[in-house]
Scaffold this motif. Structure first.
Motif, PDB file in Angstrom:
ATOM      1  N   VAL A 197       6.004  11.899  -3.407  1.00  0.00           N
ATOM      2  CA  VAL A 197       4.618  11.529  -3.103  1.00  0.00           C
ATOM      3  C   VAL A 197       3.743  11.452  -4.089  1.00  0.00           C
ATOM      4  O   VAL A 197       3.431   9.459  -3.790  1.00  0.00           O
ATOM      5  N   PHE A 209       9.926   5.891   6.447  1.00  0.00           N
ATOM      6  CA  PHE A 209       9.838   6.984   6.819  1.00  0.00           C
ATOM      7  C   PHE A 209      10.481   7.554   7.685  1.00  0.00           C
ATOM      8  O   PHE A 209      10.698   6.967   9.201  1.00  0.00           O
ATOM      9  N   VAL A 244       3.730  12.603   3.045  1.00  0.00           N
ATOM     10  CA  VAL A 244       4.242  11.615   3.446  1.00  0.00           C
ATOM     11  C   VAL A 244       3.230  10.307   3.925  1.00  0.00           C
ATOM     12  O   VAL A 244       3.904   9.516   2.920  1.00  0.00           O
TER      13      VAL A 244
END
Length: 284
Positions: A197, A209, A244
């Motif tokens: 990340v 994602f 994320v």
């Protein structure tokens, strides 16, 4: 694009005002073990009303967000390519309008349609992938378009080093050999996610994602087509989603709930909570 009659709880903004646009992809024609994921998106939407819009975990409320739910696509169950084409068209429309597509599956093959749209707009696209399975087979029983092959097909679009895989604990030997050469795989857990990340966020690269709900342990979510022991907990997944969200996310999906495989309804309730929390972390 018109609002769905029954929306995910709190996701009833007008399209023009929305920053996130949800849509369902009810498709499971290539499921290799237990079918039923085609009913996941409708079940999630219906059962979401068992939740509050407010999250104590994040002190945030969906009522404060601008999210539009366009409902389920009507997909051709007899043709994977036709279904993927319709998914790509919907994701492309959302991306071209400057909004974030949020897809609810369906089996994991549906991700390929949305990634095709995202990589067209963002050629430097990276993918962060949470799953129990590598999904890197070149074919499954001769079929190139299978949920067991979806990340292999995505690799053909984005190239080496741009797929970051976490929680993987199942696959053929050849898949792990392929991953060693071509993807960034972190088996069993979210170890290494923070470093990934930080690198992606620092470069501000576009990120797609994708979450296969079987990354969760089957004691948490048994209602999925190919459950695999040894998964993560809900709270571990929540913390990983928060990580994320620090990246430049341009597309999202959550897939592989098969609601009828868990008659208790706990799997659907858990999937709803995952989606609520993910929608809220995306507000950053």
């Amino acid at each position: 694009m018109k609002k769905n009659v029954e929306t995910f709880i709190g996701c009833d903004a007008e399209y023009e005002a929305a920053k996130i646009v949800m849509f369902g992809a009810p498709f499971d024609s290539t499921t290799s073990y237990r079918p039923g994921a085609r009913f996941g998106s409708a079940s999630i939407r219906h059962e979401s009303y068992g939740l509050e819009t407010y999250s104590l975990y994040q002190d945030r409320d969906l009522e404060d967000c601008e999210i539009f739910d366009s409902g389920d696509l009507e997909l051709c169950f007899g043709s994977s390519e036709a279904a993927l084409s319709d998914i790509r068209d919907r994701a492309t429309e959302i991306l071209e309008d400057g909004k974030l597509p949020f897809m609810i599956g369906g089996e994991h093959l549906v991700t390929l349609g949305a990634v095709r749209a995202a990589v067209t707009k963002y050629p430097e696209l990276h993918i962060i992938h949470f799953d129990a399975h590598a999904d890197l087979r070149d074919d499954y029983l001769g079929a190139k378009l299978s949920h067991a092959c979806v990340l292999r097909r995505c690799h053909e679009l984005v190239g080496d080093g741009k797929i970051h895989q976490f929680c993987i604990r199942s696959g053929e030997r050849a898949e792990f050999a392929f991953a060693k050469e071509h993807t960034d795989m972190h088996p069993f857990s979210f170890d290494g996610l923070q470093e990934v990340v930080e690198e992606l966020a620092g470069k501000q690269v576009p990120v797609y994602f994708t979450i296969d709900l079987d990354c969760l342990d089957p004691s948490v979510l048994p209602g999925t087509g190919t459950p695999e022991a040894g998964g993560v907990t809900f709270l571990e997944l929540l913390e990983a989603m928060k990580q994320v969200a620090k990246t430049n996310i341009v597309g999202v999906d959550v897939n592989e709930l098969a609601p009828m495989l868990d008659v208790s309804g706990v799997s659907t309730a858990t999937a709803c909570k995952v989606i609520r929390e993910l929608l809220l972390v995306l507000q950053d």
